[in-house]
Scaffold this motif. Structure first.
Motif: not given
Ligand SMILES: NC(=O)c1ccc[n+]([C@@H]2O[C@H](COP(=O)([O-])OP(=O)(O)OC[C@H]3O[C@@H](n4cnc5c(N)ncnc54)[C@H](OP(=O)(O)O)[C@@H]3O)[C@@H](O)[C@H]2O)c1
Length: 333
Positions: A181-205
């Motif tokens: 939600l912070s990436r979407m808010y501050y960087e204007g990225v879409s939900f799908d991209i922000a989710l992919r970033e979170a996965q790449e950073k190992g943040l998701t379960e």
């Protein structure tokens, strides 16, 4: 104190690292302090004289530890046979049946061993059973790391709000959704991209639905409700809606009115996890992977804590529970 660590993954390894850093202090508190067993899913190392944590920290691999053999046997067998004053239960969270953590905790408590856990599953499924088992066995069951990682939620209430009644708890209890939600808010990225970033950073379960559909936050709501508000809540009591439906349009509408959208977990009369509009200047409104927890108390009013909800900082919560256990042990003996 003889300690066992069940689970030698991210948290288990970081715990061992910080035990070496605090080694002299721990030995001053309890000259007999030692870790006598460490287990992963394949087996364990055991040494009644104490494992050399300094050597293990270097390799971080149980099978290449040279001072005791790796035993290919389940941790469950180990805790049935050997006695430990304190068992760290750090195996993966499983909210379907709680295993293997639930059996580890049941067995440890019923044998009179104190338990410290970061594992939400057993507490979500069997909080009241485990707490009464701990009472009957005159043991501690401590679980600071299960909710909001390093943020000292339960110890704050236990130690510092003894004269207060907590009326309501609300918070950002899942760092992954807050990151998205912070990436979407501050960087204007879409939900799908922000989710992919979170996965790449190992943040998701492993199963990211657990984060974005609000289940992880709901587990924490159940633990807070039971442990702090004395409820008998189960996961199905929580009304859950996640963040899949949040799009760029919703974010920009919120932004125009001075709000951010945050996934908020709430414990009041009802238990709820849902995306909410939060004013930008509200103390709960933190960004990135941070967590925030607000207590509304009858005397103290509002108290808000902010900190790291996961990562190596979580070891702080495990160590605090360990120091609590060491002090309780010292009073007993
Ligand atoms: N990581 C965090 O920041 C964080 C924060 C708060 C709470 N937690 C919770 O803390 C727990 C541990 O997290 P983690 O990140 O360390 O997980 P992890 O990296 O996946 O490590 C889990 C460990 O448990 C071991 N294991 C699995 N089944 C076992 C069994 N039957 N007996 C003994 N060991 C077993 C695994 O063995 P193998 O090595 O053989 O696979 C692994 O060593 C989880 O419940 C998690 O939800 C984590």
């Amino acid at each position: 104190m003889d300690v066992a660590i069940l689970g030698f993954g991210f948290l288990g390894k970081n715990l061992v690292k910080y035990l070496t850093i605090r080694w002299d202090e721990l030995k001053r508190i309890d000259p007999n302090f030692k870790v006598t067993a460490i287990a992963n899913s394949k087996g364990y190392i055991y040494d009644s004289n104490g494992i050399d944590l300094f050597q293990l920290s270097e390799t971080q691999d149980l099978t290449s530890y040279s001072k005791a053999p790796f035993c290919f046997e389940q941790a469950a067998t180990l805790i049935e046979r050997e006695f430990f004053d304190c068992v760290f239960e750090l195996t993966p969270t499983n909210v379907k049946n709680g295993e293997p953590g639930l059996s580890h905790i049941r067995k440890s408590l019923s044998r009179g061993m104190n338990v410290i856990t970061a594992n939400k599953g057993p507490l979500v499924l069997a909080y009241n059973e485990l707490v009464s088992l701990a009472k009957t066995s005159d043991c501690l069951l401590l679980f600071e790391a299960t909710v909001a990682g390093a943020v000292p939620v339960f110890s704050l209430v236990r130690e510092s709000l003894q004269g207060d009644k907590v009326i309501r708890i609300q918070g950002i209890l899942n760092g992954t959704t807050n990151y998205i939600l912070s990436r979407m808010y501050y960087e204007g990225v879409s939900f799908d991209i922000a989710l992919r970033e979170a996965q790449e950073k190992g943040l998701t379960e492993r199963d990211f639905a657990y984060d974005i559909d609000g289940i992880d936050a709901a587990c924490k709501v159940v633990i807070l409700a039971n442990a702090i508000m004395g409820r008998k809540a189960v996961l199905s009591d929580v009304k859950i809606s996640g963040i899949r439906g949040i799009n760029e349009e919703a974010i920009s509408l919120a932004k125009k009115s001075g709000y951010a959208i945050k996934l908020i977990g709430e414990v009041e009369k009802d238990l709820r996890v849902s995306p909410r509009l939060v004013p930008l200047n509200h103390p709960l409104c933190v960004n990135g992977t941070l967590n925030s927890v607000q207590f509304i108390c009858d005397i103290a009013g509002e108290i808000t804590l902010v900190g790291h909800g996961s990562g190596k900082e979580t070891v702080s919560a495990l160590l605090n529970d360990l120091y609590t256990t060491l002090r309780a042990q010292a009073i007993k003996s």
